[in-house]
Design a protein around this motif. Structure first.
Motif, PDB file in Angstrom:
ATOM      1  N   SER A 199       0.830  -1.210   0.000  1.00  0.00           N
ATOM      2  CA  SER A 199       0.000   0.000   0.000  1.00  0.00           C
ATOM      3  C   SER A 199       0.856   1.247   0.000  1.00  0.00           C
ATOM      4  N   PHE A 200       1.975   1.174   0.721  1.00  0.00           N
ATOM      5  CA  PHE A 200       2.876   2.330   0.759  1.00  0.00           C
ATOM      6  C   PHE A 200       3.433   2.639  -0.626  1.00  0.00           C
ATOM      7  N   PHE A 201       3.915   1.617  -1.330  1.00  0.00           N
ATOM      8  CA  PHE A 201       4.546   1.847  -2.627  1.00  0.00           C
ATOM      9  C   PHE A 201       3.535   2.060  -3.756  1.00  0.00           C
ATOM     10  N   ARG A 202       2.311   1.576  -3.589  1.00  0.00           N
ATOM     11  CA  ARG A 202       1.310   1.717  -4.646  1.00  0.00           C
ATOM     12  C   ARG A 202       0.344   2.877  -4.416  1.00  0.00           C
ATOM     13  N   ILE A 203       0.197   3.309  -3.180  1.00  0.00           N
ATOM     14  CA  ILE A 203      -0.761   4.379  -2.879  1.00  0.00           C
ATOM     15  C   ILE A 203      -0.054   5.600  -2.287  1.00  0.00           C
ATOM     16  N   THR A 204       0.596   5.400  -1.138  1.00  0.00           N
ATOM     17  CA  THR A 204       1.172   6.531  -0.402  1.00  0.00           C
ATOM     18  C   THR A 204       2.250   7.245  -1.192  1.00  0.00           C
ATOM     19  N   LEU A 205       3.253   6.506  -1.635  1.00  0.00           N
ATOM     20  CA  LEU A 205       4.386   7.128  -2.320  1.00  0.00           C
ATOM     21  C   LEU A 205       3.992   7.824  -3.621  1.00  0.00           C
TER      22      LEU A 205
END
Length: 291
Positions: A201-207
């Motif tokens: 989720s971090f690499f696909r959404i947040t970042l």
């Protein structure tokens, strides 16, 4: 039409004082710096001689200046990598739903609220081998530990970068946190339903959604790092030797210590051109980024 011209004239009359002040405090110093850079001016010897581009050529043959350029590059790259990695991590921590969240955010901001000169002077004592806070902490685990941080080239450079990072990291993290606030929690819930874990989720959404914030912040923080002066001035005075003298500190040394104003002006002009080019390229690249 008459009223429009009348109001336009009034507007120029009202704005003119501000324009004159800006002209005197910004445009004139820049133009004067460019002019002085073509002269060999040594105040102690009363020398004022036109030398053309010789000052600019001397920059790349001056060992002290080359050392300053080297450390400035190391300082900027090291500091920005730390800001990006630790700043994003700190922002994610501050974004967690925990008790006393507001208190934690306030405490984190305290280093940034303090003047850099105060922090640098305190750090100068903290890195002292005999009574410094850093070595006292290490000696809890290794009683025989001994290190004079600020008298060795590598450790002094690490110390300067660490202090700069500690000072401005909270501000960087808070600005990243502001971007996190605009990411809807529904997106994370949908990703969780689809089987995405926290890392994915971090690499696909947040970042991706933070990329614009990170890019813009990186540009301006890089500019600030390149022109940093106070941390070196108060903490190491450019030492040991010239190993921690940033370019901005070198300009000050040449102008006010060596009284070699023509050479100092040439360094300032080169720095000004580099900053202008970097700013222009960064802004142009930012427009092409697909957010």
């Amino acid at each position: 039409m008459y009223l429009s011209r009348k109001y336009l004239t009034l507007a120029w009359v009202l704005v003119l004082p501000a324009l004159l002040i800006r002209l005197f405090t910004t445009i004139y110093p820049i133009l004067e710096t460019f002019r002085v850079s073509f002269y060999d001016i040594k105040l102690l010897r009363g020398l004022h001689e036109f030398v053309g581009f010789r000052n600019y050529i001397d920059i790349f043959h001056d060992s002290k200046m080359l050392t300053s350029i080297e450390f400035t590059v190391i300082f900027v790259v090291g500091s920005m990598i730390g800001h990006l990695v630790l700043g994003i991590a700190l922002a994610l921590i501050l974004n967690m739903k925990i008790k006393a969240q507001k208190v934690l955010r306030t405490i984190v901001l305290l280093p940034w609220a303090m003047p850099m000169v105060v922090i640098a002077m305190a750090s100068k004592w903290a890195f002292n081998n005999d009574y410094g806070l850093i070595n006292d902490f290490v000696r809890w685990f290794n009683p025989s530990f001994s290190m004079d941080w600020l008298i060795h080239t590598n450790t002094a450079r690490y110390a300067v970068i660490a202090v700069d990072l500690w000072k401005d990291l909270p501000f960087f993290a808070i600005l990243i946190l502001a971007g996190l606030q605009f990411i809807s929690s529904d997106m994370y819930e949908a990703a969780k339903i689809d089987g995405a874990g926290p890392i994915r989720s971090f690499f696909r959404i947040t970042l991706p959604l933070l990329s614009k914030n990170i890019w813009v912040l990186s540009i301006f923080f890089t500019m600030w790092r390149i022109t940093s002066f106070d941390v070196v001035y108060a903490m190491t005075s450019g030492g040991p030797g010239e190993s921690t003298a940033l370019i901005a500190y070198r300009i000050t040394t040449e102008a006010f210590t060596n009284l070699n104003t023509g050479y100092a002006a040439s360094i300032a002009v080169v720095l000004f051109i580099v900053m202008a080019l970097l700013s222009g390229l960064s802004m142009k690249a930012a427009k092409r980024v697909d957010y």
